[in-house]
Motif scaffolding. Structure first.
Motif, PDB file in Angstrom:
ATOM      1  N   THR A 287     -12.977  -5.733  -4.854  1.00  0.00           N
ATOM      2  CA  THR A 287     -12.647  -5.044  -3.602  1.00  0.00           C
ATOM      3  C   THR A 287     -12.879  -3.547  -3.720  1.00  0.00           C
ATOM      4  OG1 THR A 287     -10.973  -6.742  -3.135  1.00  0.00           O
ATOM      5  CG2 THR A 287     -10.853  -4.695  -1.868  1.00  0.00           C
ATOM      6  N   ALA A 288     -12.408  -2.955  -4.814  1.00  0.00           N
ATOM      7  CA  ALA A 288     -12.521  -1.505  -4.970  1.00  0.00           C
ATOM      8  C   ALA A 288     -13.971  -1.055  -5.095  1.00  0.00           C
ATOM      9  CB  ALA A 288     -11.721  -1.055  -6.193  1.00  0.00           C
ATOM     10  N   MET A 289     -14.724  -1.690  -5.970  1.00  0.00           N
ATOM     11  CA  MET A 289     -16.079  -1.226  -6.238  1.00  0.00           C
ATOM     12  C   MET A 289     -17.020  -1.514  -5.074  1.00  0.00           C
ATOM     13  SD  MET A 289     -16.196  -2.404 -10.254  1.00  0.00           S
ATOM     14  CE  MET A 289     -17.765  -1.667 -10.657  1.00  0.00           C
ATOM     15  N   ALA A 290     -16.913  -2.705  -4.482  1.00  0.00           N
ATOM     16  CA  ALA A 290     -17.800  -3.035  -3.374  1.00  0.00           C
ATOM     17  C   ALA A 290     -17.504  -2.171  -2.150  1.00  0.00           C
ATOM     18  CB  ALA A 290     -17.664  -4.512  -3.020  1.00  0.00           C
ATOM     19  N   THR A 291     -16.219  -2.019  -1.807  1.00  0.00           N
ATOM     20  CA  THR A 291     -15.843  -1.229  -0.628  1.00  0.00           C
ATOM     21  C   THR A 291     -16.249   0.228  -0.787  1.00  0.00           C
ATOM     22  OG1 THR A 291     -13.972  -2.708  -0.213  1.00  0.00           O
ATOM     23  CG2 THR A 291     -13.928  -0.547   0.859  1.00  0.00           C
ATOM     24  N   ALA A 292     -15.901   0.821  -1.929  1.00  0.00           N
ATOM     25  CA  ALA A 292     -16.212   2.239  -2.137  1.00  0.00           C
ATOM     26  C   ALA A 292     -17.711   2.495  -2.132  1.00  0.00           C
ATOM     27  CB  ALA A 292     -15.597   2.711  -3.452  1.00  0.00           C
ATOM     28  N   THR A 293     -18.478   1.676  -2.842  1.00  0.00           N
ATOM     29  CA  THR A 293     -19.913   1.921  -2.958  1.00  0.00           C
ATOM     30  C   THR A 293     -20.639   1.732  -1.627  1.00  0.00           C
ATOM     31  OG1 THR A 293     -19.810   1.134  -5.245  1.00  0.00           O
ATOM     32  CG2 THR A 293     -21.981   1.337  -4.262  1.00  0.00           C
ATOM     33  N   LEU A 294     -20.317   0.662  -0.912  1.00  0.00           N
ATOM     34  CA  LEU A 294     -21.001   0.400   0.358  1.00  0.00           C
ATOM     35  C   LEU A 294     -20.691   1.479   1.399  1.00  0.00           C
ATOM     36  CD1 LEU A 294     -20.604  -3.473   0.667  1.00  0.00           C
ATOM     37  CD2 LEU A 294     -22.710  -2.196   0.278  1.00  0.00           C
ATOM     38  N   TYR A 295     -19.424   1.868   1.494  1.00  0.00           N
ATOM     39  CA  TYR A 295     -19.074   2.901   2.479  1.00  0.00           C
ATOM     40  C   TYR A 295     -19.664   4.261   2.091  1.00  0.00           C
ATOM     41  CZ  TYR A 295     -15.889   0.388   5.585  1.00  0.00           C
ATOM     42  OH  TYR A 295     -15.358  -0.458   6.539  1.00  0.00           O
ATOM     43  N   MET A 296     -19.657   4.605   0.809  1.00  0.00           N
ATOM     44  CA  MET A 296     -20.222   5.886   0.407  1.00  0.00           C
ATOM     45  C   MET A 296     -21.729   5.931   0.673  1.00  0.00           C
ATOM     46  SD  MET A 296     -18.191   7.274  -2.969  1.00  0.00           S
ATOM     47  CE  MET A 296     -18.138   5.760  -3.899  1.00  0.00           C
ATOM     48  N   GLN A 297     -22.411   4.820   0.451  1.00  0.00           N
ATOM     49  CA  GLN A 297     -23.846   4.796   0.752  1.00  0.00           C
ATOM     50  C   GLN A 297     -24.083   4.919   2.252  1.00  0.00           C
ATOM     51  OE1 GLN A 297     -26.523   4.786  -1.484  1.00  0.00           O
ATOM     52  NE2 GLN A 297     -27.483   5.358   0.462  1.00  0.00           N
ATOM     53  N   ALA A 298     -23.224   4.296   3.067  1.00  0.00           N
ATOM     54  CA  ALA A 298     -23.349   4.424   4.521  1.00  0.00           C
ATOM     55  C   ALA A 298     -23.125   5.867   4.960  1.00  0.00           C
ATOM     56  CB  ALA A 298     -22.358   3.492   5.209  1.00  0.00           C
ATOM     57  N   VAL A 299     -22.144   6.540   4.370  1.00  0.00           N
ATOM     58  CA  VAL A 299     -21.878   7.950   4.693  1.00  0.00           C
ATOM     59  C   VAL A 299     -23.065   8.816   4.288  1.00  0.00           C
ATOM     60  CG1 VAL A 299     -20.427   9.937   4.114  1.00  0.00           C
ATOM     61  CG2 VAL A 299     -19.368   7.724   4.560  1.00  0.00           C
ATOM     62  N   GLU A 300     -23.633   8.544   3.116  1.00  0.00           N
ATOM     63  CA  GLU A 300     -24.784   9.314   2.648  1.00  0.00           C
ATOM     64  C   GLU A 300     -25.989   9.128   3.574  1.00  0.00           C
ATOM     65  OE1 GLU A 300     -27.133  11.764   0.267  1.00  0.00           O
ATOM     66  OE2 GLU A 300     -24.951  11.458   0.285  1.00  0.00           O
ATOM     67  N   ASN A 301     -26.232   7.903   4.014  1.00  0.00           N
ATOM     68  CA  ASN A 301     -27.353   7.656   4.937  1.00  0.00           C
ATOM     69  C   ASN A 301     -27.158   8.400   6.257  1.00  0.00           C
ATOM     70  OD1 ASN A 301     -28.530   5.981   3.062  1.00  0.00           O
ATOM     71  ND2 ASN A 301     -27.788   4.092   3.991  1.00  0.00           N
ATOM     72  N   ASP A 302     -25.929   8.396   6.781  1.00  0.00           N
ATOM     73  CA  ASP A 302     -25.646   9.108   8.025  1.00  0.00           C
ATOM     74  C   ASP A 302     -25.827  10.609   7.864  1.00  0.00           C
ATOM     75  OD1 ASP A 302     -25.104   6.733   9.256  1.00  0.00           O
ATOM     76  OD2 ASP A 302     -22.926   6.929   9.187  1.00  0.00           O
ATOM     77  N   ALA A 303     -25.407  11.143   6.705  1.00  0.00           N
ATOM     78  CA  ALA A 303     -25.541  12.585   6.470  1.00  0.00           C
ATOM     79  C   ALA A 303     -27.007  12.992   6.398  1.00  0.00           C
ATOM     80  CB  ALA A 303     -24.816  12.961   5.175  1.00  0.00           C
ATOM     81  N   GLY A 406     -17.226   6.859   9.686  1.00  0.00           N
ATOM     82  CA  GLY A 406     -17.213   6.415  11.068  1.00  0.00           C
ATOM     83  C   GLY A 406     -17.896   5.070  11.259  1.00  0.00           C
ATOM     84  N   HIS A 407     -17.634   4.141  10.360  1.00  0.00           N
ATOM     85  CA  HIS A 407     -18.289   2.831  10.424  1.00  0.00           C
ATOM     86  C   HIS A 407     -17.316   1.691  10.702  1.00  0.00           C
ATOM     87  CE1 HIS A 407     -22.302   4.103   8.990  1.00  0.00           C
ATOM     88  NE2 HIS A 407     -21.612   5.042   8.372  1.00  0.00           N
ATOM     89  N   GLY A 408     -16.077   2.025  11.019  1.00  0.00           N
ATOM     90  CA  GLY A 408     -15.128   0.980  11.355  1.00  0.00           C
ATOM     91  C   GLY A 408     -14.760   0.114  10.163  1.00  0.00           C
ATOM     92  N   LEU A 409     -14.227  -1.062  10.459  1.00  0.00           N
ATOM     93  CA  LEU A 409     -13.735  -1.963   9.416  1.00  0.00           C
ATOM     94  C   LEU A 409     -14.722  -3.069   9.067  1.00  0.00           C
ATOM     95  CD1 LEU A 409     -10.045  -2.418  10.644  1.00  0.00           C
ATOM     96  CD2 LEU A 409     -10.880  -0.900   8.832  1.00  0.00           C
ATOM     97  N   GLY A 410     -15.927  -3.005   9.606  1.00  0.00           N
ATOM     98  CA  GLY A 410     -16.874  -4.102   9.413  1.00  0.00           C
ATOM     99  C   GLY A 410     -17.174  -4.387   7.955  1.00  0.00           C
ATOM    100  N   ILE A 411     -17.497  -3.343   7.175  1.00  0.00           N
ATOM    101  CA  ILE A 411     -17.830  -3.543   5.764  1.00  0.00           C
ATOM    102  C   ILE A 411     -16.618  -4.081   5.011  1.00  0.00           C
ATOM    103  CG2 ILE A 411     -18.496  -2.357   3.642  1.00  0.00           C
ATOM    104  CD1 ILE A 411     -20.142  -0.436   5.348  1.00  0.00           C
ATOM    105  N   TRP A 412     -15.456  -3.475   5.261  1.00  0.00           N
ATOM    106  CA  TRP A 412     -14.240  -3.895   4.559  1.00  0.00           C
ATOM    107  C   TRP A 412     -13.894  -5.347   4.891  1.00  0.00           C
ATOM    108  CZ3 TRP A 412      -9.240  -5.226   6.316  1.00  0.00           C
ATOM    109  CH2 TRP A 412      -8.258  -5.304   5.334  1.00  0.00           C
ATOM    110  N   LEU A 413     -14.026  -5.734   6.145  1.00  0.00           N
ATOM    111  CA  LEU A 413     -13.722  -7.109   6.533  1.00  0.00           C
ATOM    112  C   LEU A 413     -14.676  -8.101   5.868  1.00  0.00           C
ATOM    113  CD1 LEU A 413     -12.926  -6.700  10.347  1.00  0.00           C
ATOM    114  CD2 LEU A 413     -11.308  -7.184   8.492  1.00  0.00           C
TER     115      LEU A 413
END
Length: 447
Positions: A287-303, A406-413
């Motif tokens: 949970t920790a590694m998948a959630t953190a990595t996927l969301y951080m990559q999404a934030v980086e792509n948006d930036a 700003g990607h909501g709960l989709g990845i986490w769910l």
């Protein structure tokens, strides 16, 4: 004792299947990525391609080593706990603690050696496929050929064998200390608490170091990612205590919603907290590694998109690495979770038979197992999410000035759904096979 260990593995191979699978997959992952070091060391490889290959091998190699150790440690701990009666019998017949330790470590080393040998072929194939992925994305030149050499072989054998021997040693030492005097237990408890606090403090400091970095720093994602990993390791070290704490809060709700099933679930989890909490280790890490990595990559792509710039080769390398790491985490953590759950649930055939002789129906037994799976999933997801947020929030603040992505709960769910499915399906399928055994026959089985 080494001869006894060899005969034990040969006569009861099913008991060591989970450990063999963990060692096989762990060695395959490690050798697959470390073969990129062999590939990068070839004379005809250009500097850009070599740097890409070495970066991928180094980053994933660190993650892989950690995951392999926890996977093998989880399965070996369950295995050793299930052999308490056997170990006590050996001690009663004159075996010393050192001899028993050599036997268990010898078994684990033999199984790991077999698993690593079996992993060589898949690792060579996996390295070739991985290299083609880098070629297709334009990060490695087309003429580069895959090489599987001494770096891959030595890393696979060393990590797998050392992890197996070390995990077996710690597991049997822990089992031996559990039977000693209370004072010795307290000393062991203090050592575990020190390690836990060290991991938690190191994780918090590593994640906090993100605030001292610039938003455009190429290594900005590293401190929060490693901080989340260290925090999840700290939580995993105290999994039994975390499970008991959750049970104390959830007992009234479980009893009110599930009645007798909820009551039995709480009592079973409290009694078997140390055994079943092994499931929390892969749940928290996943949970920790998948959630953190996927969301951080999404934030980086948006930036990058918001800045109007085009992704550089380094950005593409980082994105490929992150998704590769997450893919490995998903597969390996799920298999680790399934291994641990299968080993723990399959061992409870006798317990299920006793419950049925006491008046419980097969449906009630399965309902109890399902309720246990829900409690374990909620506990693992909760603390895994806490560890992920500890790394994700600093990264998001520094990179975008926002607090949360700003990607909501989709990845986490999606992560939670995968974790819950692996937990519930494995435990219920294994328990269903157990309740098919006639109750009287199940009770007659050796504990």
């Amino acid at each position: 004792m080494l001869g006894l260990a060899t005969r034990s593995v040969r006569r009861r191979p099913g008991r060591f299947l989970a450990t063999l699978l963990s060692a096989f997959l762990g060695a395959a992952i490690i050798m697959t990525f470390n073969s990129l070091h062999d590939t990068a060391s070839a004379n005809d490889v250009d500097k850009v391609s070599a740097e890409t290959l070495r970066t991928a091998a180094s980053v994933v190699g660190g993650y892989g080593t950690l995951l392999v150790f926890f996977a093998i440690a989880s399965t070996l701990t369950v295995n050793v706990r299930q052999r308490t009666d056997e170990i006590n019998l050996l001690r009663a017949t004159g075996a010393t603690p050192a001899q028993i330790t050599r036997m268990v470590v010898g078994e684990a080393t033999a199984v790991a050696l077999v698993g690593t040998l079996l992993a060589i072929g898949p690792a060579m194939l996996g390295g070739t496929v991985l290299l083609s992925v880098f070629k297709d994305s334009g990060q490695v030149a087309g003429p580069v050929d895959h090489a599987f050499g001494p770096i891959a072989l030595m890393s696979g054998f060393c990590v797998s064998l050392l992890a197996s021997a070390g995990a077996a040693f710690l597991a049997v030492r822990r089992a031996a200390k559990a039977a000693r005097a209370t004072g010795q237990k307290r000393r062991a408890g203090r050592g575990r608490r020190f390690t836990t606090w060290a991991a938690l403090v190191a994780g918090a400091l590593t994640a906090s170091a993100t605030f001292a970095m610039k938003a455009t720093n190429a290594a900005l994602m590293a401190p929060p990612a490693y901080g989340a990993i260290l925090l999840s390791v700290g939580f995993a070290l105290v999994a039994p205590d975390l499970l008991r704490t959750v049970l104390g809060r959830a007992e009234p709700l479980l009893t009110a919603l599930a009645g007798a099933t909820g009551y039995l679930t709480v009592r079973t989890l409290r009694r078997k907290a140390s055994e079943l909490s092994g499931t929390l280790v892969p749940l928290i890490l996943f949970t920790a590694m998948a959630t953190a990595t996927l969301y951080m990559q999404a934030v980086e792509n948006d930036a990058i998109k918001a800045s109007g710039s085009v992704k550089s080769i380094e950005d593409k390398n980082l994105e490929t690495l992150n998704f590769t790491v997450v893919g490995i985490i998903v597969v390996f953590a799920c298999i680790m979770l399934i291994n641990t759950l299968y080993a723990a649930t399959a061992y409870r055939v006798r317990e299920f038979g006793q419950q049925r002789l006491a008046g419980a129906t097969p449906a009630q037994v399965l309902a109890t197992v399902a309720a246990e799976g829900v409690v374990l999933t909620v506990t693992g997801v909760f603390f895994g999410t806490l560890a992920a947020l500890a790394g994700l929030v600093p990264f998001t603040v520094v990179r975008t000035d926002a607090v949360l992505p700003g990607h909501g709960l989709g990845i986490w769910l999606a992560v939670v759904a995968l974790a819950a499915a692996a937990t519930l399906v494995t435990s219920l399928v294994t328990a269903r096979r157990g309740v098919r055994v006639p109750a009287v026959e199940a009770v007659a089985l050796a504990a």
